[in-house]
Design a protein around this motif. Structure first.
Motif, PDB file in Angstrom:
ATOM      1  N   GLU A 164     -10.259   6.547   4.993  1.00 51.05           N
ATOM      2  CA  GLU A 164      -8.974   6.075   5.501  1.00 51.05           C
ATOM      3  C   GLU A 164      -9.043   5.778   6.985  1.00 51.05           C
ATOM      4  O   GLU A 164      -8.444   4.839   7.475  1.00 51.05           O
ATOM      5  CB  GLU A 164      -7.890   7.128   5.236  1.00 51.05           C
ATOM      6  CG  GLU A 164      -7.649   7.408   3.768  1.00 51.05           C
ATOM      7  CD  GLU A 164      -7.200   6.181   3.013  1.00 51.05           C
ATOM      8  OE1 GLU A 164      -6.595   5.289   3.631  1.00 51.05           O
ATOM      9  OE2 GLU A 164      -7.459   6.096   1.816  1.00 51.05           O
TER      10      GLU A 164
ATOM     11  N   SER B  49       1.255  -6.156   3.157  1.00 50.19           N
ATOM     12  CA  SER B  49       1.531  -4.940   3.922  1.00 50.19           C
ATOM     13  C   SER B  49       2.030  -5.245   5.327  1.00 50.19           C
ATOM     14  O   SER B  49       1.726  -6.289   5.902  1.00 50.19           O
ATOM     15  CB  SER B  49       0.256  -4.089   4.010  1.00 50.19           C
ATOM     16  OG  SER B  49       0.453  -2.951   4.814  1.00 50.19           O
TER      17      SER B  49
ATOM     18  N   LEU C 251      -4.493   0.746  -4.663  1.00 52.57           N
ATOM     19  CA  LEU C 251      -5.408  -0.375  -4.862  1.00 52.57           C
ATOM     20  C   LEU C 251      -6.623   0.071  -5.672  1.00 52.57           C
ATOM     21  O   LEU C 251      -7.048  -0.617  -6.611  1.00 52.57           O
ATOM     22  CB  LEU C 251      -5.845  -0.933  -3.510  1.00 52.57           C
ATOM     23  CG  LEU C 251      -6.940  -2.001  -3.533  1.00 52.57           C
ATOM     24  CD1 LEU C 251      -6.497  -3.230  -4.310  1.00 52.57           C
ATOM     25  CD2 LEU C 251      -7.331  -2.385  -2.097  1.00 52.57           C
TER      26      LEU C 251
ATOM     27  N   LEU D 281       0.814  -1.213   0.000  1.00 57.83           N
ATOM     28  CA  LEU D 281       0.000   0.000   0.000  1.00 57.83           C
ATOM     29  C   LEU D 281       0.846   1.262   0.000  1.00 57.83           C
ATOM     30  O   LEU D 281       0.443   2.293  -0.541  1.00 57.83           O
ATOM     31  CB  LEU D 281      -0.924   0.017   1.222  1.00 57.83           C
ATOM     32  CG  LEU D 281      -2.064  -0.994   1.249  1.00 57.83           C
ATOM     33  CD1 LEU D 281      -2.828  -0.868   2.563  1.00 57.83           C
ATOM     34  CD2 LEU D 281      -3.006  -0.799   0.070  1.00 57.83           C
TER      35      LEU D 281
ATOM     36  N   GLY E  50      -0.641   2.377   4.908  1.00 58.33           N
ATOM     37  CA  GLY E  50       0.105   1.424   4.119  1.00 58.33           C
ATOM     38  C   GLY E  50       1.503   1.145   4.608  1.00 58.33           C
ATOM     39  O   GLY E  50       2.234   0.423   3.958  1.00 58.33           O
TER      40      GLY E  50
ATOM     41  N   CYS F 199      -9.471  -2.922   2.428  1.00 52.69           N
ATOM     42  CA  CYS F 199      -8.870  -3.421   1.191  1.00 52.69           C
ATOM     43  C   CYS F 199      -9.797  -4.396   0.475  1.00 52.69           C
ATOM     44  O   CYS F 199      -9.945  -4.346  -0.750  1.00 52.69           O
ATOM     45  CB  CYS F 199      -7.531  -4.102   1.480  1.00 52.69           C
ATOM     46  SG  CYS F 199      -6.180  -2.956   1.863  1.00 52.69           S
TER      47      CYS F 199
ATOM     48  N   VAL G  62      -3.050  -7.413  -1.425  1.00 52.44           N
ATOM     49  CA  VAL G  62      -2.248  -6.441  -0.689  1.00 52.44           C
ATOM     50  C   VAL G  62      -1.296  -7.191   0.247  1.00 52.44           C
ATOM     51  O   VAL G  62      -1.705  -8.088   0.984  1.00 52.44           O
ATOM     52  CB  VAL G  62      -3.151  -5.496   0.124  1.00 52.44           C
ATOM     53  CG1 VAL G  62      -2.313  -4.615   1.042  1.00 52.44           C
ATOM     54  CG2 VAL G  62      -3.994  -4.636  -0.816  1.00 52.44           C
TER      55      VAL G  62
ATOM     56  N   PHE H 268      -5.289   3.732   0.377  1.00 48.93           N
ATOM     57  CA  PHE H 268      -5.852   2.713  -0.511  1.00 48.93           C
ATOM     58  C   PHE H 268      -5.906   3.162  -1.962  1.00 48.93           C
ATOM     59  O   PHE H 268      -6.473   2.472  -2.804  1.00 48.93           O
ATOM     60  CB  PHE H 268      -7.260   2.354  -0.027  1.00 48.93           C
ATOM     61  CG  PHE H 268      -7.309   1.999   1.436  1.00 48.93           C
ATOM     62  CD1 PHE H 268      -6.764   0.811   1.901  1.00 48.93           C
ATOM     63  CD2 PHE H 268      -7.887   2.862   2.358  1.00 48.93           C
ATOM     64  CE1 PHE H 268      -6.784   0.493   3.243  1.00 48.93           C
ATOM     65  CE2 PHE H 268      -7.926   2.546   3.710  1.00 48.93           C
ATOM     66  CZ  PHE H 268      -7.364   1.360   4.162  1.00 48.93           C
TER      67      PHE H 268
END
Length: 219
Positions: free
Chosen positions: A210, A85, A69, A58, A218, A96, A83, A66
């Motif tokens: 977020e 991470s 993505l 991320l 991320g 995600c 993902v 995000f």
């Protein structure tokens, strides 16, 4: 096992090398490409339209939260994205999946578990940490906003990323090599799709999704 084509997207070369080695030891005839940025992944996917899976970190230069993505799912909806991470926050993992990821693999997992997770996704399933409750309910307003963000085109996602950085229309136009009028049209479409009246409200809306700073989602 049939040959697969995978792209590893991470801005840390050492991690890319480690992940490449881990997967190469587990899969026969595996074709692995690497990229360290969003532009790099776009170039790699244009060169290889037969990609079976993208493993995406991320946090990369020019990408917050995000948004990377979101961009990949909009630009290449037919290619699964998992993902990978260092962030193991259940909030981030659920988000995600809501944005279309086919899995979420914490970097802290043992190599064998990472191999099994990748194999699961290549076989067509979704993989997340087994102790994660994906059934946890979020509020309706957030779900609606996630759905609205998912309607943005790839270019609109990039414009929104740059709006969140505080860039002016003319600066965004320069970076994307398009006219300022084109950016104005994108901004208008973004506001309409998100159901907000201003650039500031659009950035605030993304901040709500977020749940934290763009970049920290991320790391």
């Amino acid at each position: 096992m049939a040959a697969y084509s995978i792209i590893i997207v991470d801005d840390h070369p050492l991690f890319r090398d480690a992940l490449r080695q881990a997967l190469s030891d587990s899969f026969r005839d595996l074709n692995i490409s690497e990229a360290g940025s969003l532009d790099g992944i776009s170039g790699a996917l244009e060169q290889n339209s037969e990609t079976d899976l993208v493993l995406l970190d991320l946090a990369m230069p020019g990408v917050k939260g995000f948004s990377g993505l979101m961009y990949l799912r909009a630009q290449y909806p037919e290619i699964p994205v998992v993902v990978v991470s260092a962030n193991e926050d259940p909030f981030a993992i659920r988000r995600c999946i809501e944005f279309g990821a086919s899995g979420f693999i914490p970097k802290s997992l043992p190599v064998e578990t990472i191999r099994d997770a990748v194999r699961t996704v290549l076989e067509g399933d979704v993989w997340t940490p087994p102790d994660l409750d994906l059934g946890a309910e979020g509020d309706g307003e957030t779900a609606d906003l996630v759905a609205r963000l998912a309607t943005l085109t790839p270019q609109q996602v990039r414009v929104l990323m740059m709006l969140s950085e505080g860039l002016l229309n003319k600066q965004i136009a320069y970076k994307l090599n398009v006219s300022e009028a084109t950016i104005k049209a994108h901004v208008s479409a973004i506001l309409q799709k998100l159901g907000v009246d201003s650039r500031t409200q659009a950035v605030i809306a993304v901040g709500k999704i977020e749940g934290q700073d763009w970049q920290s989602a991320g790391d």
